[in-house]
Design a protein around this motif. Structure first.
Motif, PDB file in Angstrom:
ATOM      1  N   THR A 204       0.822  -1.217   0.000  1.00 15.32           N
ATOM      2  CA  THR A 204       0.000   0.000   0.000  1.00 15.32           C
ATOM      3  C   THR A 204       0.852   1.262   0.000  1.00 15.32           C
ATOM      4  O   THR A 204       0.378   2.325  -0.400  1.00 15.32           O
ATOM      5  CB  THR A 204      -0.932   0.039   1.224  1.00 15.32           C
ATOM      6  OG1 THR A 204      -0.151  -0.020   2.428  1.00 15.32           O
ATOM      7  CG2 THR A 204      -1.909  -1.123   1.195  1.00 15.32           C
ATOM      8  N   LYS A 205       2.097   1.167   0.442  1.00 14.39           N
ATOM      9  CA  LYS A 205       2.935   2.355   0.560  1.00 14.39           C
ATOM     10  C   LYS A 205       3.811   2.599  -0.662  1.00 14.39           C
ATOM     11  O   LYS A 205       4.093   3.751  -0.996  1.00 14.39           O
ATOM     12  CB  LYS A 205       3.841   2.262   1.799  1.00 14.39           C
ATOM     13  CG  LYS A 205       3.121   2.417   3.119  1.00 14.39           C
ATOM     14  CD  LYS A 205       2.258   3.661   3.161  1.00 14.39           C
ATOM     15  CE  LYS A 205       3.030   4.926   2.879  1.00 14.39           C
ATOM     16  NZ  LYS A 205       2.136   6.116   2.763  1.00 14.39           N
ATOM     17  N   CYS A 206       4.273   1.542  -1.305  1.00 13.11           N
ATOM     18  CA  CYS A 206       5.219   1.758  -2.388  1.00 13.11           C
ATOM     19  C   CYS A 206       5.383   0.482  -3.199  1.00 13.11           C
ATOM     20  O   CYS A 206       4.865  -0.576  -2.838  1.00 13.11           O
ATOM     21  CB  CYS A 206       6.585   2.178  -1.830  1.00 13.11           C
ATOM     22  SG  CYS A 206       7.307   0.899  -0.761  1.00 13.11           S
ATOM     23  N   ARG A 207       6.116   0.599  -4.284  1.00 13.82           N
ATOM     24  CA  ARG A 207       6.486  -0.575  -5.069  1.00 13.82           C
ATOM     25  C   ARG A 207       7.803  -1.103  -4.526  1.00 13.82           C
ATOM     26  O   ARG A 207       8.788  -0.360  -4.418  1.00 13.82           O
ATOM     27  CB  ARG A 207       6.647  -0.198  -6.541  1.00 13.82           C
ATOM     28  CG  ARG A 207       6.954  -1.394  -7.443  1.00 13.82           C
ATOM     29  CD  ARG A 207       7.124  -0.960  -8.864  1.00 13.82           C
ATOM     30  NE  ARG A 207       8.248  -0.043  -9.025  1.00 13.82           N
ATOM     31  CZ  ARG A 207       8.806   0.239 -10.198  1.00 13.82           C
ATOM     32  NH1 ARG A 207       8.337  -0.300 -11.301  1.00 13.82           N
ATOM     33  NH2 ARG A 207       9.822   1.088 -10.268  1.00 13.82           N
ATOM     34  N   CYS A 208       7.830  -2.372  -4.156  1.00 13.28           N
ATOM     35  CA  CYS A 208       9.058  -2.963  -3.626  1.00 13.28           C
ATOM     36  C   CYS A 208       9.012  -4.465  -3.859  1.00 13.28           C
ATOM     37  O   CYS A 208       8.004  -5.009  -4.295  1.00 13.28           O
ATOM     38  CB  CYS A 208       9.203  -2.653  -2.131  1.00 13.28           C
ATOM     39  SG  CYS A 208       7.841  -3.260  -1.113  1.00 13.28           S
ATOM     40  N   VAL A 209      10.126  -5.131  -3.575  1.00 16.55           N
ATOM     41  CA  VAL A 209      10.222  -6.591  -3.707  1.00 16.55           C
ATOM     42  C   VAL A 209      10.488  -7.150  -2.318  1.00 16.55           C
ATOM     43  O   VAL A 209      11.489  -6.798  -1.684  1.00 16.55           O
ATOM     44  CB  VAL A 209      11.344  -6.997  -4.679  1.00 16.55           C
ATOM     45  CG1 VAL A 209      11.380  -8.510  -4.834  1.00 16.55           C
ATOM     46  CG2 VAL A 209      11.141  -6.327  -6.040  1.00 16.55           C
TER      47      VAL A 209
ATOM     48  N   PHE B 258      13.671  -5.085  -1.064  1.00 19.12           N
ATOM     49  CA  PHE B 258      14.372  -4.301  -2.070  1.00 19.12           C
ATOM     50  C   PHE B 258      13.470  -3.140  -2.479  1.00 19.12           C
ATOM     51  O   PHE B 258      12.347  -3.346  -2.943  1.00 19.12           O
ATOM     52  CB  PHE B 258      14.688  -5.191  -3.276  1.00 19.12           C
ATOM     53  CG  PHE B 258      15.322  -4.494  -4.447  1.00 19.12           C
ATOM     54  CD1 PHE B 258      16.695  -4.406  -4.562  1.00 19.12           C
ATOM     55  CD2 PHE B 258      14.530  -3.942  -5.454  1.00 19.12           C
ATOM     56  CE1 PHE B 258      17.282  -3.783  -5.657  1.00 19.12           C
ATOM     57  CE2 PHE B 258      15.110  -3.321  -6.551  1.00 19.12           C
ATOM     58  CZ  PHE B 258      16.492  -3.240  -6.650  1.00 19.12           C
ATOM     59  N   PHE B 259      13.941  -1.894  -2.296  1.00 17.49           N
ATOM     60  CA  PHE B 259      13.142  -0.709  -2.598  1.00 17.49           C
ATOM     61  C   PHE B 259      13.741   0.046  -3.782  1.00 17.49           C
ATOM     62  O   PHE B 259      14.761   0.724  -3.628  1.00 17.49           O
ATOM     63  CB  PHE B 259      13.108   0.246  -1.396  1.00 17.49           C
ATOM     64  CG  PHE B 259      12.284  -0.234  -0.237  1.00 17.49           C
ATOM     65  CD1 PHE B 259      10.934   0.035  -0.165  1.00 17.49           C
ATOM     66  CD2 PHE B 259      12.883  -0.953   0.796  1.00 17.49           C
ATOM     67  CE1 PHE B 259      10.173  -0.395   0.917  1.00 17.49           C
ATOM     68  CE2 PHE B 259      12.138  -1.390   1.872  1.00 17.49           C
ATOM     69  CZ  PHE B 259      10.776  -1.110   1.932  1.00 17.49           C
ATOM     70  N   PRO B 260      13.150  -0.045  -4.988  1.00 13.55           N
ATOM     71  CA  PRO B 260      13.574   0.850  -6.064  1.00 13.55           C
ATOM     72  C   PRO B 260      13.063   2.255  -5.761  1.00 13.55           C
ATOM     73  O   PRO B 260      11.931   2.428  -5.293  1.00 13.55           O
ATOM     74  CB  PRO B 260      12.905   0.264  -7.311  1.00 13.55           C
ATOM     75  CG  PRO B 260      11.724  -0.483  -6.786  1.00 13.55           C
ATOM     76  CD  PRO B 260      12.083  -0.961  -5.406  1.00 13.55           C
ATOM     77  N   LEU B 261      13.870   3.252  -6.001  1.00 14.62           N
ATOM     78  CA  LEU B 261      13.507   4.623  -5.645  1.00 14.62           C
ATOM     79  C   LEU B 261      12.950   5.390  -6.844  1.00 14.62           C
ATOM     80  O   LEU B 261      13.470   5.270  -7.955  1.00 14.62           O
ATOM     81  CB  LEU B 261      14.723   5.383  -5.109  1.00 14.62           C
ATOM     82  CG  LEU B 261      15.130   5.097  -3.659  1.00 14.62           C
ATOM     83  CD1 LEU B 261      16.447   5.775  -3.354  1.00 14.62           C
ATOM     84  CD2 LEU B 261      14.059   5.569  -2.702  1.00 14.62           C
ATOM     85  N   VAL B 262      11.903   6.144  -6.602  1.00 12.50           N
ATOM     86  CA  VAL B 262      11.418   7.074  -7.612  1.00 12.50           C
ATOM     87  C   VAL B 262      12.024   8.434  -7.317  1.00 12.50           C
ATOM     88  O   VAL B 262      12.578   8.671  -6.240  1.00 12.50           O
ATOM     89  CB  VAL B 262       9.870   7.168  -7.601  1.00 12.50           C
ATOM     90  CG1 VAL B 262       9.264   5.829  -7.912  1.00 12.50           C
ATOM     91  CG2 VAL B 262       9.354   7.662  -6.254  1.00 12.50           C
TER      92      VAL B 262
END
Length: 521
Positions: free
Chosen positions: A206-211, A223-227
């Motif tokens: 719900t907060k972000c796109r991550c793996v 794993f957090f890809p950054l925007v």
């Protein structure tokens, strides 16, 4: 079972429809009725309506306007127009808005029953599609979870022998940078580990796109890809707050520095893990930081810029309590980043006030700042930190109040009621879903509206309101800290202290000692 809403401003029509439908579909339907478009919209929003019989001409909001709004809430509701008007333009507009049928009065009872049966078949068809969609998403979710876990495992244990391009293509991640985080949840029984894992995934999604990987011991790698312009610190702190409200147990999150090469993923994970080891009880830690403070002056200047941006936003949205706390935070960061550079500090404060006045003027066209001419002369003469901070805080609050005055007259009445309810019920405040139920709207609508109107999420607004009240109570000195924690809705005093320290950089005890020791109230 089908929920059917009958909407007409003539009770005799509603009674006739009720008799026909009850006779033909006994035991298959639940009937609701409304005499206006506004009432129909309220029932459609709250009662899970499947089919609506709708008149066009009604007092207040007419049938076509009501259809348009209902379709935005639930496009799958089957709507049957039943009107005495047979003009082509009415029928055409109704069908363009998504009406299922357009019938003109008087209508044969057999046609009513036949149309209702066709509408039920349409509902059954949509339910079948929804079931298939849910099943497909569940199957894909299982596969995706396995792929995510395999990706995290490869990052941690097989970094050099893995071609990560296929993984990144699968996840739709185009390019980097990224950072790694380790989430640890202690004191969780084995039988509840899966439930905890599901909650963690739900919060993250719900907060972000991550793996998200699976449990490795009592830790989960993420794993957090950054925007662009996204702050890892703000993101991780918000995730920690959300997890703390959903999971009982001590939650720690360690985060790595930002990386730009996927080949460094193993080092990033190890860095996040090392940060995690520094946390004693519960909280967050970031690589390259000590006790939450940046080690480099460059990083400190970035924090100052971010604090200034948050302050301007709080002023523009008329959030007075947030403006007060952010103005104090901005001053603290400014003096830390530019220690000994008095001209730089005064120049930054003056520049921020100029931007705040501009933000207040944008929000309130009637705002006339009579004191702006004195700002420059004040900063030119004043040198004491206490004097400068007091002036800056007062002027910042004044700008926020000016914006708030205009906002109060324009703010959506639902948000007004929500804010009033929050301020009056901090001790026993319900969840977003509970508040939405009290206000008679959907949680999604309230969340979206609240963010648009206030510039903050519901949970952030509530947290700020609670902590600001805590500061007032701490300054008063009448209540012990445990009583203050309970009075603002936190039964766990340790959790309250952690939130307080995260926001203000000191414990409630330290803040009270400072305020009472200086004679401030």
């Amino acid at each position: 079972m089908y929920n059917i809403l009958l909407t007409d401003d003539e009770q005799i029509v509603i009674d006739s429809l009720s008799m026909i439908l009850s006779k033909n579909f006994e035991g298959q339907i639940t009937l609701f009725s409304a005499s206006s478009g506004t009432k129909a919209l309220e029932i459609a929003r709250s009662s899970g309506i499947d089919i609506i019989f709708m008149d066009i001409h009604m007092p207040g909001m007419n049938g076509l306007e009501t259809i348009s709004l209902i379709k935005k809430i639930n496009p799958n509701i089957v709507i049957i127009i039943l009107s005495a008007y047979d003009q082509f333009q009415y029928a055409q507009e109704a069908l363009n808005l998504g009406a299922f049928k357009y019938l003109t009065k008087p209508v044969n009872r057999n046609l009513i029953a036949q149309t209702a049966r066709e509408a039920m078949n349409q509902v059954d068809s949509e339910r079948g599609k929804l079931t298939d969609s849910i099943e497909l998403r569940q199957k894909l979710s299982v596969v995706s979870t396995m792929v995510e876990s395999d990706f995290i495992y490869s990052c941690v244990f097989n970094n050099k022998g893995t071609d990560f391009s296929e993984y990144l293509n699968y996840f739709g991640i185009e390019g980097l940078p990224y950072f790694f985080a380790c989430i640890e949840v202690s004191e969780v029984p084995n039988e509840k580990r899966y439930d905890v894992y599901v909650k963690i995934r739900d919060v993250l999604s719900t907060k972000c796109r991550c793996v998200t990987g699976s449990f490795m011991g009592d830790r989960i790698g993420v794993f957090f890809p950054l925007v662009k312009n996204e702050s890892p610190e703000d993101l991780i702190k918000e995730i920690h707050t959300l997890l703390a409200t959903k999971i009982s147990g001590k939650i720690k999150i360690g985060a790595s520095e930002i990386e730009r090469d996927i080949k460094n993923a193993q080092n990033a994970y190890n860095s996040a893990s090392a940060c995690l080891a520094k946390i004693e009880e519960s909280g967050v830690a970031f690589s390259g930081k000590a006790n939450g403070q940046n080690e480099s002056k460059d990083s400190e200047s970035v924090l100052v810029e971010k604090a200034a941006a948050k302050l301007i936003l709080a002023v523009k949205t008329g959030n007075v309590s947030a403006t007060e706390s952010l103005a104090k935070e901005y001053c603290e960061l400014l003096y830390k980043a530019y220690e000994g550079q008095d001209d730089k500090i005064k120049g930054s404060l003056f520049e921020s006030l100029v931007k705040e006045r501009s933000a207040a003027s944008q929000a309130n066209s009637n705002y006339k700042d009579q004191d702006s001419a004195g700002d420059f002369s004040f900063f030119a003469k004043a040198n004491e930190r206490e004097e400068l901070e007091k002036y800056f805080l007062g002027r910042s609050t004044e700008c926020a109040k000016a914006a708030s005055a205009a906002k109060d007259s324009e703010e959506n009445p639902i948000v007004q009621k929500a804010r009033q309810y929050i301020d009056g019920h901090l001790k026993d405040l319900p969840s977003l879903e509970g508040l939405a139920d009290i206000l008679g709207v959907s949680p999604f609508y309230l969340s979206k509206l609240f963010k648009e109107e206030t510039g903050e999420t519901y949970i952030n607004y509530v947290t700020t309101a609670r902590l600001e009240k805590a500061r007032r109570l701490l300054s008063d000195g009448a209540l012990i800290i445990k009583e203050i924690s309970a009075d603002i809705g936190y039964n766990d005093q340790n959790y309250f202290s952690k939130l307080f320290r995260q926001k203000y950089g000191e414990t409630p005890s330290e803040y009270r000692q400072k305020m009472l020791g200086s004679g401030s109230v």
